[in-house]
Write a protein that holds these residues in place. Structure first.
Motif, PDB file in Angstrom:
ATOM      1  N   LYS A  72      -1.038  -1.175  -3.995  1.00  0.00           N
ATOM      2  CA  LYS A  72      -2.270  -0.485  -4.186  1.00  0.00           C
ATOM      3  C   LYS A  72      -1.988   1.058  -3.863  1.00  0.00           C
ATOM      4  O   LYS A  72      -1.217   1.424  -2.772  1.00  0.00           O
TER       5      LYS A  72
ATOM      6  N   LEU B 166      -9.515  -1.049   0.368  1.00  0.00           N
ATOM      7  CA  LEU B 166      -8.567  -1.105  -0.583  1.00  0.00           C
ATOM      8  C   LEU B 166      -7.534  -2.336  -0.619  1.00  0.00           C
ATOM      9  O   LEU B 166      -7.609  -2.966  -1.693  1.00  0.00           O
TER      10      LEU B 166
ATOM     11  N   HIS C  43      -9.332   5.300  -5.941  1.00  0.00           N
ATOM     12  CA  HIS C  43      -9.040   5.096  -4.530  1.00  0.00           C
ATOM     13  C   HIS C  43      -8.475   6.475  -3.863  1.00  0.00           C
ATOM     14  O   HIS C  43      -7.606   6.893  -3.904  1.00  0.00           O
TER      15      HIS C  43
ATOM     16  N   LEU D 138       0.840  -1.079   0.062  1.00  0.00           N
ATOM     17  CA  LEU D 138      -0.084  -0.052   0.042  1.00  0.00           C
ATOM     18  C   LEU D 138       1.016   1.155   0.058  1.00  0.00           C
ATOM     19  O   LEU D 138       1.788   1.340   0.790  1.00  0.00           O
TER      20      LEU D 138
ATOM     21  N   ARG E 160       1.404   2.527 -11.264  1.00  0.00           N
ATOM     22  CA  ARG E 160       0.482   1.766 -11.939  1.00  0.00           C
ATOM     23  C   ARG E 160       1.521   1.147 -12.882  1.00  0.00           C
ATOM     24  O   ARG E 160       1.302  -0.244 -13.196  1.00  0.00           O
TER      25      ARG E 160
END
Length: 114
Positions: A76, A110, A92, A49, A69
């Motif tokens: 995430k 998430l 998000h 995360l 990405r």
């Protein structure tokens, strides 16, 4: 295994608060002061995360999310901002201000996604 999380905000009080909340939730936390620092960390470490403020020096939260990405697609990314339009650009998103409960709920949601 504990989730590995990276928290980036140029406001030390916010960064420390979020890091503390995540640590209490069992995360191993690394902190960064801006978006470029996030990419430095993610180039040598893997994170489950990344929690990133949108408005920071050197690189915005959206730019960080776009780069992650490509470079780290399994990480995430949760973007925080008082600018509600950011939520239109990244699914998000957590609007500021938020409380601990709202933050923890957003993180749990998430992290539960495939």
């Amino acid at each position: 295994m504990s989730p590995r999380s990276l928290v980036a905000d140029d406001e030390p009080d916010i960064r420390d608060f979020i890091g503390h909340v995540l640590e209490r939730a069992g995360h191993v936390v690394t902190v960064a002061g801006d978006g470029a620092e996030v990419l430095e960390h993610t180039s040598v470490e893997t994170f489950d995360l990344v929690v990133v403020d949108h408005h920071m020096p050197r690189m915005t939260g959206l730019a960080v999310a776009d780069e992650l990405r490509r470079s780290s697609p399994t990480t995430k990314v949760l973007i925080m901002s008082g600018d509600l339009d950011v939520g239109d650009a990244h699914q998000h998103f957590l609007p500021k201000p938020f409380n601990r409960r709202e933050f923890v709920a957003a993180v749990e949601t998430l992290l539960a996604l495939p």
